[in-house]
Design a protein around this motif. Structure first.
Motif, PDB file in Angstrom:
ATOM      1  N   VAL A 147       5.670   1.337  11.207  1.00 15.07           N
ATOM      2  CA  VAL A 147       6.981   1.628  10.629  1.00 15.07           C
ATOM      3  C   VAL A 147       6.867   2.742   9.593  1.00 15.07           C
ATOM      4  O   VAL A 147       7.687   3.670   9.556  1.00 15.07           O
ATOM      5  N   ALA A 148       5.840   2.675   8.743  1.00 15.10           N
ATOM      6  CA  ALA A 148       5.655   3.698   7.711  1.00 15.10           C
ATOM      7  C   ALA A 148       5.394   5.066   8.315  1.00 15.10           C
ATOM      8  O   ALA A 148       5.817   6.096   7.771  1.00 15.10           O
TER       9      ALA A 148
ATOM     10  N   PRO B  98       3.695  -2.863   9.944  1.00 17.02           N
ATOM     11  CA  PRO B  98       4.055  -2.104   8.737  1.00 17.02           C
ATOM     12  C   PRO B  98       3.511  -0.680   8.756  1.00 17.02           C
ATOM     13  O   PRO B  98       4.180   0.252   8.317  1.00 17.02           O
TER      14      PRO B  98
ATOM     15  N   ASP C  23      -1.826   4.070   5.798  1.00 20.01           N
ATOM     16  CA  ASP C  23      -0.964   3.438   6.800  1.00 20.01           C
ATOM     17  C   ASP C  23      -1.471   3.719   8.208  1.00 20.01           C
ATOM     18  O   ASP C  23      -1.396   2.863   9.095  1.00 20.01           O
TER      19      ASP C  23
ATOM     20  N   SER D  42      -4.312   1.359   8.858  1.00 17.00           N
ATOM     21  CA  SER D  42      -3.816   0.004   9.101  1.00 17.00           C
ATOM     22  C   SER D  42      -3.198  -0.116  10.489  1.00 17.00           C
ATOM     23  O   SER D  42      -3.411  -1.111  11.194  1.00 17.00           O
TER      24      SER D  42
ATOM     25  N   ALA E  65       8.177  -8.757  11.138  1.00 15.30           N
ATOM     26  CA  ALA E  65       7.386  -7.910  10.246  1.00 15.30           C
ATOM     27  C   ALA E  65       8.031  -6.545  10.076  1.00 15.30           C
ATOM     28  O   ALA E  65       8.055  -5.981   8.978  1.00 15.30           O
ATOM     29  N   ALA E  66       8.582  -6.003  11.169  1.00 16.86           N
ATOM     30  CA  ALA E  66       9.253  -4.703  11.086  1.00 16.86           C
ATOM     31  C   ALA E  66      10.496  -4.784  10.205  1.00 16.86           C
ATOM     32  O   ALA E  66      10.754  -3.888   9.389  1.00 16.86           O
TER      33      ALA E  66
ATOM     34  N   SER F 200      11.034  -6.978   7.810  1.00 17.91           N
ATOM     35  CA  SER F 200      10.679  -7.318   6.433  1.00 17.91           C
ATOM     36  C   SER F 200      10.208  -6.120   5.629  1.00 17.91           C
ATOM     37  O   SER F 200      10.155  -6.184   4.401  1.00 17.91           O
ATOM     38  N   VAL F 201       9.861  -5.011   6.309  1.00 18.97           N
ATOM     39  CA  VAL F 201       9.464  -3.805   5.569  1.00 18.97           C
ATOM     40  C   VAL F 201      10.613  -3.320   4.703  1.00 18.97           C
ATOM     41  O   VAL F 201      10.413  -2.863   3.579  1.00 18.97           O
ATOM     42  N   GLY F 202      11.840  -3.422   5.218  1.00 16.37           N
ATOM     43  CA  GLY F 202      12.989  -2.998   4.442  1.00 16.37           C
ATOM     44  C   GLY F 202      13.717  -4.131   3.742  1.00 16.37           C
ATOM     45  O   GLY F 202      14.536  -3.885   2.858  1.00 16.37           O
TER      46      GLY F 202
ATOM     47  N   THR G  35       6.845   8.994   0.606  1.00 19.45           N
ATOM     48  CA  THR G  35       5.494   8.447   0.710  1.00 19.45           C
ATOM     49  C   THR G  35       4.497   9.593   0.712  1.00 19.45           C
ATOM     50  O   THR G  35       4.628  10.540   1.492  1.00 19.45           O
TER      51      THR G  35
ATOM     52  N   GLY H 295      12.578  -7.790   2.179  1.00 16.86           N
ATOM     53  CA  GLY H 295      11.507  -8.751   1.938  1.00 16.86           C
ATOM     54  C   GLY H 295      11.882 -10.190   2.206  1.00 16.86           C
ATOM     55  O   GLY H 295      11.016 -11.006   2.548  1.00 16.86           O
TER      56      GLY H 295
END
Length: 212
Positions: free
Chosen positions: A95-96, A92, A168, A171, A26-27, A29-31, A160, A33
């Motif tokens: 990470v954000a 996510p 974020d 979440s 998941a970490a 895939s943030v950068g 952001t 996809g």
């Protein structure tokens, strides 16, 4: 020695591998996809193997009772909670927020608010004009009215907005409150099952194979 290896694999290696695959993927895939698909496949495979290990301890010919089957169902449910809330929400969000900074800004003015239908209800959004260190941001919109000062999460790269970082943060908190306890219980069950099997299994405890 082989029994000790089984205890380690079932009790620690496979559950941690499952969590690592789900949260680590998941970490990443943030950068990127495209990582989502292999992450899901690896996580599912490791999860199935982990549940199989809890059920059988990888000992062929051992008939398991309903109590162990119940542990498998509970473990599967905990895996689902850990990977969904951790991988979809928590990671996510973490990470954000990883590069964000908490900044105290002075509220210059606040408007009378605008009524917004957000789909989950109608609420009022107030637009604040703020003075922050470094001159960013200059405005902040939120469904609360602040006076004097307000603390904002700010992205130093200004990619952001504070409004998104606020989401974020929510979440990340929700993911942590659900995924981390679920992961802890999963490890407790898997390790407990492995240790119990280690202490109770033995040549005399195994059932004889059925006669042909």
């Amino acid at each position: 020695m082989l029994k000790i290896v089984r205890v380690g694999v079932v009790g620690v290696v496979l559950p941690v591998g499952f969590l690592g695959a789900g949260w680590g993927g998941a970490a990443l895939s943030v950068g990127a996809g495209w990582v989502v698909v292999p992450t899901v496949l690896v996580t599912v495979v490791v999860g199935v193997v982990a549940l199989r290990g809890i059920l059988t301890m990888f000992v062929g010919g051992v008939r398991e009772g309903s109590d162990v089957e119940g542990l498998v169902w509970v473990s599967g449910f905990l895996m689902f909670l850990a990977v969904v809330f951790g991988g979809v929400l928590g990671v996510p969000g973490w990470v954000a927020m990883s590069g964000s900074q908490l900044t105290r800004c002075e509220v210059v003015s606040v408007d009378d608010g605008a009524v917004v239908d957000g789909g989950d209800g109608v609420y009022t959004v107030y637009r604040h004009v703020v003075a922050c260190p470094g001159g960013y941001p200059t405005t902040y919109e939120v469904d609360e009215r602040y006076v004097d000062t307000v603390e904002l999460l700010v992205d130093p790269e200004r990619e952001t907005s504070p409004e998104y970082l606020r989401g974020d943060a929510f979440s990340a908190a929700l993911g942590a409150w659900v995924a981390l306890p679920a992961a802890g219980l999963l490890l407790l069950i898997s390790l407990g099952r492995a240790i119990y099997w280690f202490r109770t299994s033995g040549p005399s405890s195994r059932e004889p194979a059925p006669r042909s």
